[in-house]
Design a protein around this motif. Structure first.
Motif, PDB file in Angstrom:
ATOM      1  N   UNK A 216       0.839  -1.196   0.000  1.00 55.16           N
ATOM      2  CA  UNK A 216       0.000   0.000   0.000  1.00 55.16           C
ATOM      3  C   UNK A 216       0.876   1.250   0.000  1.00 55.16           C
ATOM      4  N   UNK A 217       0.528   2.212  -0.851  1.00 52.12           N
ATOM      5  CA  UNK A 217       1.309   3.446  -0.935  1.00 52.12           C
ATOM      6  C   UNK A 217       0.519   4.687  -0.509  1.00 52.12           C
ATOM      7  N   UNK A 218      -0.819   4.621  -0.606  1.00 57.69           N
ATOM      8  CA  UNK A 218      -1.618   5.815  -0.332  1.00 57.69           C
ATOM      9  C   UNK A 218      -2.883   5.460   0.452  1.00 57.69           C
ATOM     10  N   UNK A 219      -3.314   6.396   1.311  1.00 61.21           N
ATOM     11  CA  UNK A 219      -4.641   6.319   1.925  1.00 61.21           C
ATOM     12  C   UNK A 219      -5.358   7.624   1.643  1.00 61.21           C
ATOM     13  N   UNK A 220      -6.607   7.507   1.252  1.00 61.21           N
ATOM     14  CA  UNK A 220      -7.377   8.688   0.863  1.00 61.21           C
ATOM     15  C   UNK A 220      -8.210   9.210   2.038  1.00 61.21           C
ATOM     16  N   UNK A 221      -8.133  10.520   2.221  1.00 63.30           N
ATOM     17  CA  UNK A 221      -8.989  11.215   3.188  1.00 63.30           C
ATOM     18  C   UNK A 221      -9.985  12.059   2.407  1.00 63.30           C
ATOM     19  N   UNK A 222     -11.239  12.164   2.845  1.00 64.54           N
ATOM     20  CA  UNK A 222     -11.739  11.749   4.149  1.00 64.54           C
ATOM     21  C   UNK A 222     -12.183  10.280   4.168  1.00 64.54           C
ATOM     22  N   UNK A 223     -12.403   9.792   5.383  1.00 66.52           N
ATOM     23  CA  UNK A 223     -13.014   8.486   5.535  1.00 66.52           C
ATOM     24  C   UNK A 223     -14.516   8.610   5.310  1.00 66.52           C
ATOM     25  N   UNK A 224     -15.175   7.497   5.141  1.00 66.54           N
ATOM     26  CA  UNK A 224     -16.617   7.523   4.881  1.00 66.54           C
ATOM     27  C   UNK A 224     -17.316   6.385   5.635  1.00 66.54           C
ATOM     28  N   UNK A 225     -18.615   6.557   5.847  1.00 63.56           N
ATOM     29  CA  UNK A 225     -19.445   5.579   6.550  1.00 63.56           C
ATOM     30  C   UNK A 225     -18.955   5.353   7.989  1.00 63.56           C
ATOM     31  N   UNK A 226     -19.542   4.382   8.653  1.00 63.05           N
ATOM     32  CA  UNK A 226     -19.242   4.061  10.045  1.00 63.05           C
ATOM     33  C   UNK A 226     -19.015   2.556  10.141  1.00 63.05           C
ATOM     34  N   UNK A 227     -17.777   2.158  10.295  1.00 62.12           N
ATOM     35  CA  UNK A 227     -17.441   0.727  10.302  1.00 62.12           C
ATOM     36  C   UNK A 227     -18.240  -0.003  11.379  1.00 62.12           C
ATOM     37  N   UNK A 228     -18.897  -1.068  10.971  1.00 59.51           N
ATOM     38  CA  UNK A 228     -19.748  -1.819  11.910  1.00 59.51           C
ATOM     39  C   UNK A 228     -19.230  -3.227  12.141  1.00 59.51           C
TER      40      UNK A 228
END
Length: 322
Positions: A216-228
């Protein structure tokens, strides 16, 4: 002779009482949809340990294993049929049976509010009616999903990118022009390595548990939803519990909510760890970020509207569709 009979009768009675007390304890067969010692399994493992220590003579949990013992997408059918009694899993993995369960991921409404406005009872009743499954409560709350990639999205576009997906954000990824692919967690590393996927959707925490940071090289912001991540139970087994057992079970699950604050601390630690591992955090410009979130919410609730027209409006009202 009478004395002997009385002794025999007394002995039999005591034996029955002892047998009754012994048989009162019920053992629940359980699985976790998440790999052992991973972030989404650790709290459940601790829960089981505490549960068994405090539930002696009342209720016990027998862990059968994790994904190695039962593939995550088979857990729903196993719960419905009573092959297992209890599962630490997510509505994402139950969506083929219960698309309504995805409302738990699309909503940011706190559990206390859902109990007050009837949202928890509404969803629990739907699950019981449609799949013979009882929703006991959440294990984690307040975490977001993110898009992680091994190539940089040009001009912040995900068009034609092959992204590992699950039902909860498949429609959203399609709305972004990406190509969603369903890949089991255990196969994601290899899929990244071989170029089968360019990236994946995953919560704010947990990629180090699976070794995915290496690809993995990148993480995109913003996050979305609510992990359940929740505890689900076979309804037939639940009905067989007596009042004391149900009260104990409910109390134990409610105590998990006191741990939700730890999730936010974990998010900050994970972000620091990502940067230290050389993964770049890409933040979308404010206007694109707002559009990104709006697209996610619209796609998510639209999927529930289509899959569950009978309950969609009620779920939107109770769970606070954005």
């Amino acid at each position: 002779m009478k004395l002997t009979f009385k002794k025999l009768a007394l002995g039999t009675l005591l034996g029955l009482v002892a047998f009754s007390a012994q048989s009162a304890q019920v053992t629940l067969k359980a699985v976790s949809a998440f790999a052992k010692n991973s972030y989404f399994d650790q709290r459940f493992e601790n829960f089981v340990k505490k549960f068994n220590e405090e539930g002696k003579g009342i209720l016990q949990i027998q862990m059968l294993g994790g994904p190695e013992s039962m593939p995550p997408f088979e857990v729903g059918n196993a719960l419905r049929a009573g092959v297992i009694d209890l599962a630490n899993t997510t509505g994402v993995f139950l969506a083929n049976l219960l698309p309504e369960a995805l409302a738990l991921s699309f909503s940011t409404t706190p559990m206390a509010t859902l109990r007050a406005n009837g949202g928890d009872a509404l969803l629990d009743n739907i699950m019981r009616e449609k799949a013979n499954i009882v929703w006991l409560g959440r294990v984690h709350d307040g975490l977001k999903f993110h898009i992680y990639t091994n190539k940089k999205p040009e001009n912040f576009s995900f068009k034609d990118m092959k992204l590992r997906s699950v039902p909860v954000y498949r429609s959203f990824f399609q709305s972004l022009g990406a190509l969603p692919l369903q890949v089991p967690p255990g196969e994601v590393y290899t899929a990244l390595e071989r170029g089968v996927v360019d990236g994946y959707g995953w919560p704010s925490v947990g990629i180090f548990d699976l070794g995915w940071q290496e690809k993995t090289k990148y993480r995109i912001e913003p996050g979305f939803y609510n992990v359940e991540d929740s505890l689900y139970m076979n309804q037939d087994k639940y009905k067989k519990l007596d009042e004391t057992q149900r009260a104990f079970l409910t109390a134990q699950v409610r105590q998990l909510e006191e741990l939700f604050v730890q999730d936010q601390k974990a998010v900050e630690r994970e972000k620091t760890r990502l940067v230290e591992a050389g993964i770049e955090i890409i933040s979308l410009p404010p206007d694109l970020a707002a559009k990104f979130i709006a697209t996610a919410n619209e796609a998510g609730w639209k999927a529930i509207d289509q899959a569950s027209p009978k309950y969609a409006a009620q779920l939107r009202k109770a769970f606070g569709a954005q």
